[in-house]
Design a protein around this motif. Structure first.
Motif, short mmCIF file in Angstrom:
data_model
loop_
_atom_site.label_atom_id
_atom_site.label_comp_id
_atom_site.label_asym_id
_atom_site.label_seq_id
_atom_site.Cartn_x
_atom_site.Cartn_y
_atom_site.Cartn_z
N LEU A 1 -1.18 -5.70 -10.15
CA LEU A 1 -2.34 -4.86 -10.40
C LEU A 1 -2.21 -3.61 -9.55
O LEU A 1 -1.92 -3.70 -8.36
N VAL A 2 -2.39 -2.45 -10.17
CA VAL A 2 -2.27 -1.16 -9.48
C VAL A 2 -3.64 -0.51 -9.38
O VAL A 2 -4.32 -0.35 -10.39
N HIS B 1 0.83 -1.21 0.00
CA HIS B 1 0.00 0.00 0.00
C HIS B 1 0.86 1.25 0.00
O HIS B 1 1.91 1.30 0.66
N GLY B 2 0.41 2.26 -0.75
CA GLY B 2 1.09 3.54 -0.80
C GLY B 2 0.09 4.67 -0.81
O GLY B 2 -1.09 4.48 -0.50
N THR B 3 0.55 5.85 -1.17
CA THR B 3 -0.31 7.03 -1.22
C THR B 3 -0.93 7.13 -2.61
O THR B 3 -0.21 7.30 -3.60
N VAL C 1 -1.11 -2.05 -4.43
CA VAL C 1 -0.34 -2.73 -5.47
C VAL C 1 -0.41 -4.21 -5.14
O VAL C 1 0.13 -4.65 -4.12
N VAL C 2 -1.09 -4.98 -5.98
CA VAL C 2 -1.33 -6.40 -5.71
C VAL C 2 -0.42 -7.25 -6.58
O VAL C 2 -0.42 -7.13 -7.81
N ASP D 1 5.77 0.45 -0.68
CA ASP D 1 6.86 -0.49 -0.40
C ASP D 1 6.97 -1.49 -1.55
O ASP D 1 6.50 -2.62 -1.46
N VAL D 2 7.62 -1.07 -2.63
CA VAL D 2 7.68 -1.90 -3.83
C VAL D 2 9.10 -2.17 -4.33
O VAL D 2 9.28 -2.74 -5.40
N ASP D 3 10.10 -1.77 -3.55
CA ASP D 3 11.48 -1.89 -4.04
C ASP D 3 11.92 -3.33 -4.26
O ASP D 3 12.85 -3.58 -5.03
#
Length: 342
Positions: free
Chosen positions: A226-227, A18-20, A234-235, A215-217
């Motif tokens: 999927l966004v 999850h992000g903004t 972000v799945v 948190d996708v690094d």
């Protein structure tokens, strides 16, 4: 119309980051990532020539980088052109050049001096905070491009995918995002940045989903994701059936939004005037075809960016006339150039 929600399985919950959320919308595709940035950690080991020679190398590198950015700005439109024009000004900034020249005078290479100058200005930007702090990525990207030019290395950038893909990165610079093809890069997700970063600004213009501070690094290139730009999810490896449903709902929502022609109003019927933010004739013509009732901000100062000399009075009058022609008798608010404040 069914609401656009998150995937509703225990497996998807475990695979969701999850992000903004910044730009709403749903997109799915394999992950692509930018090329590895230029390594500047060992520039201090580079043997320097004379200060005069190193200054000449720096000037030539800046000129080459600025020329490429100018060319991209000329090919872009709207906000993308504006952002790239600002980058041209930043890479050729007199204050930055002075800091680099001073460092070269201490006997270090143009590469080391560039990094020192960029670090000095980045620290200043971070201390100011706010919007200036969000420009640190832009500044460091430009420094990396100058160092790459000095060393004869390929310019950093985003790969061109051959299928609709999701671009994931720590952060993205204007030179990377301004030239993106929205039919192939269908969503942007960064682990840094904020809602006012250039990544977010360009994503809005492109109309593609965008999430920042996620948190996708550790998600590798090629991974299917999927966004959901509406809720910040972000799945990873989403359920195909549920993902297809969400994408169809999103398409219906976008189609309804594209067909809307105003007038603006709150849900309880209070009228809200909608005005466009434009920078030239083409952007005004595009905005006038939508639901805007006029121009709330004609940014006339942007005609001065990305060029060596100020535009002539006739050139400015032609630009003004193009904006007025797009809106006819409708309201146009002009912001004039305050040259003395810069």
């Amino acid at each position: 119309m069914a609401p656009i929600t998150a995937l509703h399985t225990a497996e998807s919950a475990a695979n969701t980051r999850h992000g903004t959320p910044v730009v709403p919308g749903i997109a799915m595709g394999p992950v692509i990532r930018p090329a590895v940035a230029v390594d500047v950690s060992r520039v201090g080991d580079i043997q320097a020539a004379t200060p005069e020679e190193e200054s000449q190398r720096f000037d030539a590198a800046v000129e080459a980088v600025a020329a490429r950015l100018k060319a991209r700005s000329a090919e872009a439109s709207g906000v993308a052109a504006e952002v790239l024009a600002a980058q041209v000004g930043l890479v050729a900034d007199k204050g930055l050049r002075k800091a680099v020249t001073k460092a070269i005078g201490r006997g270090i290479s143009a590469e080391a001096a560039t990094v020192a100058g960029v670090d000095q200005f980045a620290a200043m930007f971070e201390q100011v905070g706010g919007l200036m702090a969000e420009r640190v990525t832009d500044l460091k990207d430009l420094g990396g491009r100058v160092v790459a030019e000095l060393q004869g290395l390929p310019e950093p950038g985003v790969p061109n995918p051959d299928e609709p893909s999701i671009l994931l990165a720590e952060d993205l610079a204007p030179a990377d995002t301004a030239g993106l093809d929205a039919s192939l890069v269908v969503a942007l997700v960064t682990s840094l940045g904020g809602p006012t970063s250039h990544t977010a600004i360009i994503a809005r213009q492109l109309g593609i989903p965008c999430i920042v501070a996620a948190d996708v690094d550790d998600i590798e290139a090629g991974t299917l994701v999927l966004v959901n730009g509406g809720n910040g999810d972000v799945v990873i490896d989403p359920d195909p059936t549920e993902a297809a449903r969400l994408i169809e709902v999103d398409k219906s929502t976008r189609a309804a939004a594209a067909a809307w022609r105003g007038p603006g109003a709150t849900s309880d019927g209070v009228a809200i005037a909608i005005y466009a933010n434009v920078q030239d004739g083409p952007s005004a013509k595009k905005a006038a075809a939508g639901p805007s009732e006029g121009v709330g901000l004609f940014r006339s100062e942007l005609a001065f960016l990305g060029r060596d000399n100020e535009p002539t009075v006739d050139e400015q009058a032609e630009e003004y006339a193009a904006v007025f022609a797009a809106y006819g008798e409708r309201k146009v608010v002009i912001r004039t150039l305050d040259a003395g404040s810069d």
